[in-house]
Every structure is written in structure tokens, then in C-alpha cells.
Design an enzyme around this catalytic site. Structure first.
Site, mmCIF file in Angstrom:
data_model
loop_
_atom_site.group_PDB
_atom_site.id
_atom_site.type_symbol
_atom_site.label_atom_id
_atom_site.label_comp_id
_atom_site.label_asym_id
_atom_site.label_seq_id
_atom_site.Cartn_x
_atom_site.Cartn_y
_atom_site.Cartn_z
ATOM 1 N N ALA A 17 0.830 -1.198 0.056
ATOM 2 C CA ALA A 17 0.026 0.000 -0.112
ATOM 3 C C ALA A 17 0.892 1.208 -0.009
ATOM 4 C CB ALA A 17 -1.024 0.005 1.348
ATOM 5 N N VAL A 67 6.061 -9.461 2.927
ATOM 6 C CA VAL A 67 4.979 -10.207 2.760
ATOM 7 C C VAL A 67 5.216 -11.748 2.708
ATOM 8 C CG1 VAL A 67 3.450 -8.625 2.035
ATOM 9 C CG2 VAL A 67 4.624 -10.117 0.299
ATOM 10 N N TYR A 157 4.744 -13.777 -13.777
ATOM 11 C CA TYR A 157 3.840 -13.129 -13.382
ATOM 12 C C TYR A 157 2.449 -13.577 -13.453
ATOM 13 C CZ TYR A 157 1.040 -8.532 -12.684
ATOM 14 O OH TYR A 157 0.188 -7.554 -12.273
ATOM 15 N N ALA A 158 2.238 -14.149 -15.028
ATOM 16 C CA ALA A 158 1.090 -14.955 -15.388
ATOM 17 C C ALA A 158 0.712 -15.903 -14.429
ATOM 18 C CB ALA A 158 0.958 -15.022 -16.763
ATOM 19 N N LYS A 161 -0.390 -14.759 -10.944
ATOM 20 C CA LYS A 161 -1.814 -14.170 -11.180
ATOM 21 C C LYS A 161 -2.902 -15.236 -11.338
ATOM 22 C CE LYS A 161 -0.945 -10.129 -9.838
ATOM 23 N NZ LYS A 161 -1.174 -9.577 -8.879
#
Length: 261
Positions: A17, A67, A157-158, A161
Site C-alpha cells: 500500500a 509479505v 507474473y501470469a 496471477k
């Protein structure tokens, strides 16, 4: 600070964020009346977002956290509960890009992208769901992408996701009986510092790229972080309780089927 709804205030956690979509989500959820835990690996960036929220009359506390680090995630969520109260909303937004064609894709770039997107979502969801299950209420929104459908030069990345979407559907099944909904948002081309940096790194002219992307979608414009934040706000709302396991694409029509010429 005037709020956009009269729903019950919750504690909302937004990862990644410190800028871009995550910062917009934090600001929007604060506008909805929620107290926001602004989480980012860069604590200074998280503080900047939290300052924007508080200057607008909202409640926000910044937390620096990796994270991918399980003990850090656990202690961060514990601190959030102590500082703000039980977590009612979680937005798993943290993400990175390490784009390359497969033959150039380094193993460490595969691992880092998978870890930040998938492991990060797993660790924060596992930590946050404990208080959600106890309350028998929760909203988890995971950040996917149109790249989940496949995108040249983004195998890592694909895959991450697409994995987010499977993760979302599975958690929806597991947590639904406890009043917790789990959904995903799939942005298309959104104008952020990250997309600009990718253009610069690949030698592309960002304005030309933006023009091409705008022409490729039905709305004839590119997306803004606020577009994604509105979708997150909708799925995080109390009255979205019968929506779960879904992925809402925010892409200007990019994923619409093409009509014959």
C-alpha cells in the site's frame, strides 16, 4: 471526513500500500469509514500513504513488512489487532514485476514473483482469517490481473496471477461457512509508477504505450489506481456478502471477446 457508506467500520489491511493501486485502495477504504493498516516492505512509503489518509480525516497506521516472511507477517497482524482491532478486511495487493521471455527468465526472478504474489497472499490470509473466523465476518480481496490469461514475457507474473484466482476460489469454499467472502480483482493496464518503470526499463515510450493500450480496449482509455480501488471497495463492502469466489476484471473491456471485422 465524510464517508461513502453507512456500513459498520472495520479494520482493513492493505499490503503493498505504499504506492499505486495499494495506496489508492487504502485511501478508498478509509473513505468508506474503515481504519486502515497500510502495509508495505518500504515503511517510509507506507507512512506516506498513512499520512495522506490521516490528513483527509481517516484512520491509518503504517507497518513495514516483507509479505514473504512468515514470522514477520504473523507479528505484523498481531500488532494490527492490538493497535486497531480484529481484521475485517484484507486486500492482498503486494506484488512485483520481473518480466522476461522464458529463455531469459532467471530462476531467482521466477521465485521472487511467485513468492511475493502467492506466498504473500497465503501468509497474510492465513494470519488474518483467524480473527475473521472468530468474528464470523470477513472480506478478503486478492489482486489478480488480466495477465492471468497469459501475456508474452510474463510467464512468472501470469502464473502467479492465475494462481491467485485458484487460491481465491479455494478460500471462498473453505471460509464461506464462517461468513468470510473471498474474491479477486483483475486489473488491466493501470497507470502506475510500476508500469512507467517497466516501460523505461524496456526502452518503450510510455505515452506511446498508453495510447496503444487505450486504443486496444472498449473504453478507449487506460485505467487509474482509483478504478481498481472502487472495485475493491465494492467487494469489501458489508452488502457484498453473497459474492464470493469471483474475479472482477477492471480492464476497460480488454478481456471482452473480439468481434469479427
Amino acid at each position: 471526513m465524510s464517508t461513502t457508506t453507512d456500513q459498520q467500520p472495520r479494520v482493513a489491511v492493505v499490503t503493498g500500500a505504499g504506492s499505486g493501486i495499494g495506496a489508492a485502495c487504502a485511501q478508498r477504504l478509509a473513505l468508506d469509514g474503515h481504519a486502515v493498516a497500510v502495509v508495505d516492505r518500504d515503511l517510509d512509503a507506507a507512512r506516506l500513504t498513512a499520512d495522506l489518509v490521516t490528513r483527509d480525516g481517516g484512520t491509518a497506521v503504517a507497518y513495514g513488512a516483507d509479505v514473504c516472511d512468515s514470522p514477520v507477517v504473523t507479528s505484523t497482524v498481531e500488532s494490527i489487532v492490538t493497535d486497531l482491532g480484529p481484521v475485517g478486511i484484507l486486500v492482498n495487493n503486494a506484488g512485483i514485476l520481473r518480466d522476461a521471455m522464458l529463455f531469459k527468465l532467471a530462476e531467482e526472478d521466477w521465485d521472487s514473483v511467485i513468492d511475493v504474489h502467492l506466498k504473500g497472499a497465503y501468509l497474510f490470509s492465513r494470519a488474518a482469517q483467524r480473527t475473521m473466523v472468530e468474528q464470523r465476518y470477513g472480506r478478503i480481496v486478492n489482486m489478480s490481473s488480466t495477465s492471468a490469461l497469459g501475456n508474452r514475457g510474463q510467464a512468472n507474473y501470469a502464473a502467479a496471477k492465475a494462481g491467485i484466482q485458484g487460491f481465491t476460489r479455494t478460500l471462498a469454499l473453505e471460509l464461506g461457512p464462517f461468513g468470510v467472502t473471498v474474491n479477486a480483482v483483475g486489473p488491466g493496464f493501470i497507470e502506475t509508477a510500476m508500469t512507467r518503470s517497466v516501460a523505461e526499463r524496456t526502452g518503450a515510450d510510455f505515452e506511446a504505450l498508453r495510447g496503444r493500450m487505450a486504443e486496444s480496449v472498449a473504453t478507449r482509455r487506460t485505467g487509474q489506481p482509483s478504478d481498481v480501488a472502487r472495485a475493491v471497495s465494492f467487494l469489501a463492502a458489508e452488502d457484498a456478502g453473497f459474492i464470493t469466489g469471483q474475479c472482477l476484471y477492471v480492464d476497460g473491456g480488454l478481456t471482452l471477446p473480439s468481434l469479427p471485422a
